[in-house]
Design a protein around this motif. Sequence first.
Motif, PDB file in Angstrom:
ATOM      1  N   ASN A   7       0.659  -1.299  -0.018  1.00 58.55           N
ATOM      2  CA  ASN A   7      -0.038   0.035   0.034  1.00 58.55           C
ATOM      3  C   ASN A   7       1.093   1.407   0.053  1.00 58.55           C
ATOM      4  O   ASN A   7       1.492   1.543   0.993  1.00 58.55           O
ATOM      5  CB  ASN A   7      -0.915  -0.178   1.362  1.00 58.55           C
ATOM      6  CG  ASN A   7      -1.906   1.072   1.238  1.00 58.55           C
ATOM      7  OD1 ASN A   7      -1.679   2.260   0.346  1.00 58.55           O
ATOM      8  ND2 ASN A   7      -2.895   1.121   2.245  1.00 58.55           N
ATOM      9  N   HIS A  59       0.062   7.111  -6.636  1.00 57.37           N
ATOM     10  CA  HIS A  59      -0.542   8.022  -7.854  1.00 57.37           C
ATOM     11  C   HIS A  59       0.825   8.946  -8.482  1.00 57.37           C
ATOM     12  O   HIS A  59       0.484   9.677  -9.397  1.00 57.37           O
ATOM     13  CB  HIS A  59      -1.561   8.819  -7.261  1.00 57.37           C
ATOM     14  CG  HIS A  59      -2.423   8.103  -6.442  1.00 57.37           C
ATOM     15  ND1 HIS A  59      -3.230   7.181  -6.889  1.00 57.37           N
ATOM     16  CD2 HIS A  59      -2.806   8.118  -4.973  1.00 57.37           C
ATOM     17  CE1 HIS A  59      -3.817   6.472  -5.460  1.00 57.37           C
ATOM     18  NE2 HIS A  59      -3.790   7.175  -4.843  1.00 57.37           N
ATOM     19  N   SER A  77      -9.288   2.258   1.232  1.00 55.40           N
ATOM     20  CA  SER A  77     -10.347   2.489   0.555  1.00 55.40           C
ATOM     21  C   SER A  77     -10.406   2.288  -1.042  1.00 55.40           C
ATOM     22  O   SER A  77      -9.471   1.958  -1.569  1.00 55.40           O
ATOM     23  CB  SER A  77     -10.006   4.294   0.551  1.00 55.40           C
ATOM     24  OG  SER A  77      -9.118   4.750  -0.313  1.00 55.40           O
TER      25      SER A  77
END
Length: 155
Positions: A75, A81, A103
């Motif tokens: 993660n 991004h 999420s």
Amino acid sequence: MNDTVLVLNGPNLNLLGLRQPEIYGRETLADVEALCRETASGLGLRIDFRQSNAEHGLIDAIHEFRVGSAGIVINAGAYTHTSVAILDALNTCEVPVIECHISNVHRREAFRHQSYVSLAATAVLAGFGTGGYALAIRHLAHLRADKPLRTDKTA
Ligand code: DQA
């Protein structure tokens, strides 16, 4: 080493439980670590659980586990991004890489819809809450049972 899964957490995940609990929930990173260890112990795997707020910390950990481990659950937080450097590190991996997000990033801001990590990931989990980490470890155990010396990333 070949029975060890690296569970790697990126920036701000040290604040899990305190940080935007309406999005990420109230469980802490220590709770996630306990879940990962419990899941792995039932599958004959070990866990090396790490967190870094720094890109180089994540890259160094990937380098340590890129060959000969049971796989990597990552993660990468916001670096997901933005980080071509983490993508480049993941592209050197000869072990399966599972991308995991607490999420559902696809329901959120447009900038979270792009993932550099996904370009190197064997599989992607998003929106399962912290339970996604357990699912990722289960999947690595499954891959390991099928292909102990897996070297390709497409199967
Ligand atoms: C996250 C989603 C990312 O967009 C965000 O920057 C995080 C956490 C998640 O687990 O849902 O830090 O990776």
